[in-house]
Design an enzyme around this catalytic site. Structure first.
Site, PDB file in Angstrom:
ATOM      1  N   ASP A  40       0.862  -1.184   0.000  1.00 53.34           N
ATOM      2  CA  ASP A  40       0.000   0.000   0.000  1.00 53.34           C
ATOM      3  C   ASP A  40       0.897   1.233   0.000  1.00 53.34           C
ATOM      4  O   ASP A  40       1.578   1.514   0.991  1.00 53.34           O
ATOM      5  CB  ASP A  40      -0.894  -0.038   1.257  1.00 53.34           C
ATOM      6  CG  ASP A  40      -1.878   1.122   1.311  1.00 53.34           C
ATOM      7  OD1 ASP A  40      -1.686   2.115   0.577  1.00 53.34           O
ATOM      8  OD2 ASP A  40      -2.839   1.018   2.104  1.00 53.34           O
ATOM      9  N   HIS A  41       0.870   1.958  -1.111  1.00 56.71           N
ATOM     10  CA  HIS A  41       1.800   3.080  -1.254  1.00 56.71           C
ATOM     11  C   HIS A  41       1.425   4.254  -0.348  1.00 56.71           C
ATOM     12  O   HIS A  41       2.199   5.200  -0.205  1.00 56.71           O
ATOM     13  CB  HIS A  41       1.846   3.530  -2.724  1.00 56.71           C
ATOM     14  CG  HIS A  41       3.155   4.161  -3.118  1.00 56.71           C
ATOM     15  ND1 HIS A  41       3.936   4.883  -2.247  1.00 56.71           N
ATOM     16  CD2 HIS A  41       3.822   4.178  -4.300  1.00 56.71           C
ATOM     17  CE1 HIS A  41       5.013   5.322  -2.868  1.00 56.71           C
ATOM     18  NE2 HIS A  41       4.975   4.897  -4.129  1.00 56.71           N
TER      19      HIS A  41
END
Lengths: 372, 450
Positions: free
Chosen positions: B422-423
């Site tokens: 998850d950036h």
């Protein structure tokens, strides 16, 4: 550090095959449990429970906490009371209410949302259901203090001496209130009996995660006796409660009774117990059913009293009539007016509350107009 | 007089808004009694049976099985004789006619089978009388209506937990021979069928549309159960967390050799030691340097919640679909414990018995899609988690080894790892370090001792 555990078997006289073991602690004569009546009470209370569940599933009740499997503990304890004794129940004491003469239709109001209570506690000394876990232990202890101050304890007059019977569950043992109540009851030698139905599950939390020792053993630390009894043995539950109440009425102080039993249905109709416990555990406890046990005794060769065909036929008819009375009575419970909550909040209504009431009534009236 | 009564879907769980019709136990034309079970519904909370509030003849079912119905909508119409229960006299001491009516209704109710509840007991009052042991006793009531014999044509009699068990195991109840008292299907019947059937049966809900040539042109499959849940979870994850996926292909020969050595040890005699155990161990070890991978994005609180315990989810394909049970505090487990936990979890998932609590509170996931023979993929995060490791197949491949004059091609064990993260929570640096560290431990397991 390890805690030494005393896994003493709960005291039991009536086994699962209906065999009654003679025991001098079981009262005889006038104070003996009326076995046929106890059987009838358990069967009818179970019917109340089953019918209430059906009414919930039909949308007539918002919620129902079933007591299936706990009839032995409740009828045993309930049958040991005298009319002048006072009961402080949780919200699951349907069979105790039955024994004390509370109309089962009145039990439904709270769960139908038509009342905050449902019956007059002063009429039969059976207080309102308490939903807050453990709160009733302090109410009961407070009441017992009053009994002492009224001088209604230890007089030797069987019509006058009174005691308080407080019901609680295993989950309540972890609550602060309960422990305060134990401290206070012990310190003042109050005429109170704490009847804990250890049904093994505080919603989804098993008793094993709440206590390292059996519940009954905790009493010793507070300074009063604890008794561990088979909660599915109505005769043992009656005997233990009768003895504890007699001690309390005589001024001998409190007792904690741990009735080891099992809640066979989910916590309430809103709960799914298969998410936290196995069906096989339930099957095991079904085999220890309190009603089955007593029926086996009373239909066996050594039956002290006998369930004859007439008795059973009459009981079956009573069950049917009771079920229909609950169905009809539930739907006929009076719907409170929108003004009701305001009327029962304060004895004398202050002006700003009266204003809020008027606003609320106007709001409700407008809403009804919209629908029409 | 005849009245048509509608039974509206009640809120059986304090604030529910809808429920799925799972199984109708009655059909139009059937005569039902008060409290006879009409239908089994599944709410967000549980599987529940609804007992009939009316006695009469079923006129119409208003919702098909598999359909989700709003609370308050009618689900069944029943033609009743006499007044509706809501209009029944309020007091049993009403007029004589009313008492008569009430008594008749009571008779009818007694004959009904009050199967009421998710759970167990409410049937006991009547079903107990049906036991052969009881019938020998005088307790058997002469005036009690004789229980309906196990009707061969009617719906099978089962308790909801048993039906639920059958559903989970994929057992068709109609295929069972009931052994319980009064023809009731028991838990044991279902378990027996499960063990003898071998593979659970395919989902029974498939509807084939058949044109004139006899071959279906399309097959319509209701979206429900695990499929529905998976779909919702994947949409939620894919469109909430911005995914980045990185890959590394590595020579895992040293780990494979280590596995053979460890597996030969006496203390690993009973442990199923797959390469996945070592990959999981390496991944857990690598997370020590990148703890942000074990965290949760709390949108409401505007906080990133970094978790101390690593509950390692293992994606498992089951007959019912994808489930992701997890291993609690996996970072605390030794290799043998971890391997045992993975084997247990996979066996439980394959048998369809993974309890819901085993799927709750996962913090990071491994998907071993390599078992299907593929090299790699771009895994989608388990909703609420920050990282997922995809493990490709492990195959013999030519690999350049040695340096300078010693450089040569050798057949080696090679695999590809894919890490999605998850950036919002992790940047490329953290994601790359986590994946590179995992690969490094697998290339050279001795590094884990540093």
């Amino acid at each position: 550090m390890t805690v030494e555990t005393h896994q003493t078997e709960p005291w039991s006289v009536l086994d699962t095959s209906g065999h009654l073991r003679p025991d001098e602690r079981v009262p005889s004569g006038d104070s003996a449990l009326d076995l046929r009546r106890a059987y009838r009470d358990m069967v009818l209370a179970r019917r109340v429970d089953a019918e209430a569940i059906a009414l919930q599933r039909q949308g007539e009740l918002g919620l129902w906490p079933s007591m299936l499997g706990q009839e032995g503990a409740q009828v045993g304890a309930g049958s040991a009371l005298r009319p002048q004794d006072v009961v402080f129940p949780t919200y699951r004491e349907h069979a105790v209410a039955w024994c004390f003469g509370v109309d089962p239709v009145q039990l439904l109001g709270l769960f139908r949302g038509t009342t905050m209570g449902g019956w007059d506690p002063r009429e039969r000394n059976f207080n309102l259901y308490t939903l807050v876990i453990g709160a009733q232990t302090l109410h009961g202890v407070g009441y017992a203090m009053g009994i002492v101050r009224d001088g209604d304890v230890g007089t030797g007059d069987p019509e006058r001496d009174r005691a308080v019977l407080v019901f609680l569950g295993d989950g309540a043992l972890s609550e602060g209130e309960t422990n305060e109540a134990f401290v206070w009851a012990a310190a003042q030698q109050l005429p109170v009996v704490f009847f804990c139905q250890n049904n093994q599950w505080a919603i989804s939390a098993p008793f094993s995660v709440q206590s390292r020792i059996p519940a009954a053993e905790r009493a010793r630390g507070f300074g009063f006796p604890g008794v561990r009894v088979d909660g599915n043995d109505v005769i043992a539950c009656h005997a233990a409660t009768q003895e504890a109440l007699a001690t309390a009425r005589a001024g001998g102080g409190p007792t904690l009774i741990e009735a080891v039993t099992y809640r066979r249905n989910p916590h309430t109709t809103s709960d799914d117990d298969l998410r936290y416990r196995s069906g096989s555990e339930n099957d095991e406890w079904e085999g220890r059913d309190p009603i089955d046990r007593l029926r086996l005794l009373l239909t066996g060769d050594d039956a002290p009293e006998r369930l004859d065909d007439d008795f059973l036929a009459e009981l079956a008819q009573e069950e049917q009539a009771l079920a229909e009375r609950l169905r009809t009575g539930c739907r006929a419970l009076p719907v409170p007016s929108p003004e009701d909550p305001f009327l029962h909040t304060l004895e004398q209504m202050p002006a700003d509350l009266a204003r809020q009431r008027d606003e609320h009534l106007a709001f409700v009236a407008a809403g009804e107009g919209d629908h029409a | 007089m005849t009245n048509i009564q509608q039974f509206n879907l009640p809120d059986v769980g304090e604030g529910l808004t809808e429920a799925e019709i799972v199984t109708w136990l009655v059909a139009p034309g059937d005569v039902v009694e008060v409290n006879q079970t009409l239908v089994e519904i599944e709410t967000a909370k549980s599987l529940v049976e609804l007992p009939s509030p009316f006695a009469g003849e079923v006129i119409e079912l208003h919702a098909e099985e598999g359909v989700t119905v709003d609370v308050g909508r009618p689900i069944i119409s029943i033609a009743t004789a006499g007044a509706a229960p809501g209009k029944a006299p309020a007091s049993p001491s009403g007029p004589a006619g009313a008492e008569q009516e009430a008594a008749e209704a009571a008779e009818a109710a007694e004959a009904a089978e009050p199967k009421l509840l998710v759970g167990y007991g409410a049937t006991e009052t009547s079903s107990r009388r049906r036991r052969p042991a009881d019938q020998q006793a005088p307790a058997e009531l002469p005036t009690a209506p004789s229980p309906p014999a196990a009707a061969p044509s009617g719906p099978l009699r089962t308790k909801p937990p048993v039906r639920k068990l059958a559903k989970v195991l994929g057992i068709d109840l109609a295929s069972l021979t009931p052994t319980g008292p009064g023809g009731i299907v028991t838990r044991a019947d279902v378990l027996d069928a499960s063990s003898t059937n071998g593979a659970p049966q395919a989902a029974p809900d498939v509807v084939a549309t058949t044109p004139s040539d006899g071959e279906p042109a399309e097959i319509r499959i209701p979206i429900k159960g695990v499929r529905k849940h998976t779909a919702a979870a994947m949409v939620s994850s894919a469109f909430t967390a911005p995914h980045v996926t990185e890959f590394v292909t590595l020579d895992i020969t040293a780990t494979m050799e280590l596995r053979d050595r460890v597996a030969a040890r006496r203390d690993f005699k009973d442990v199923k030691l797959s390469p996945l155990c070592f990959i999981a161990k390496a991944f857990l070890r690598a997370m020590e340097r990148t703890p942000s991978a074990n965290s949760r994005w709390d949108e409401a609180a505007q906080e990133i919640v970094q978790l101390r315990e690593i509950n390692l989810g293992i994606a498992a394909a089951t007959p019912r679909g994808l489930v992701v049970p997890n291993i609690r505090s996996a970072q605390r487990l030794g290799l043998a414990e971890l391997a045992t936990a993975i084997a247990d979890l996979a066996a439980t998932a394959r048998s369809g018995k993974t309890p819901p609590e085993a799927m709750a509170d996962g913090t990071v996931t491994i998907s071993n899609f390599g078992v299907f023979g593929v090299d790699t993929g771009t895994p989608i995060l388990n909703p609420g988690e920050t990282a997922i490791l995809g493990v490709g197949t492990i195959t013999r491949q030519p690999w350049v080894v040695g340096e300078g004059a010693d450089e040569r091609l050798e057949p080696r064990w090679v695999t590809t790892l894919a890490l999605s993260f998850d950036h919002r929570v992790m940047d490329g640096q953290q994601g790359s370090e986590l994946l590179a560290d995992t690969a490094a431990f697998l290339r050279d397991p001795a590094l884990a001792t540093l």
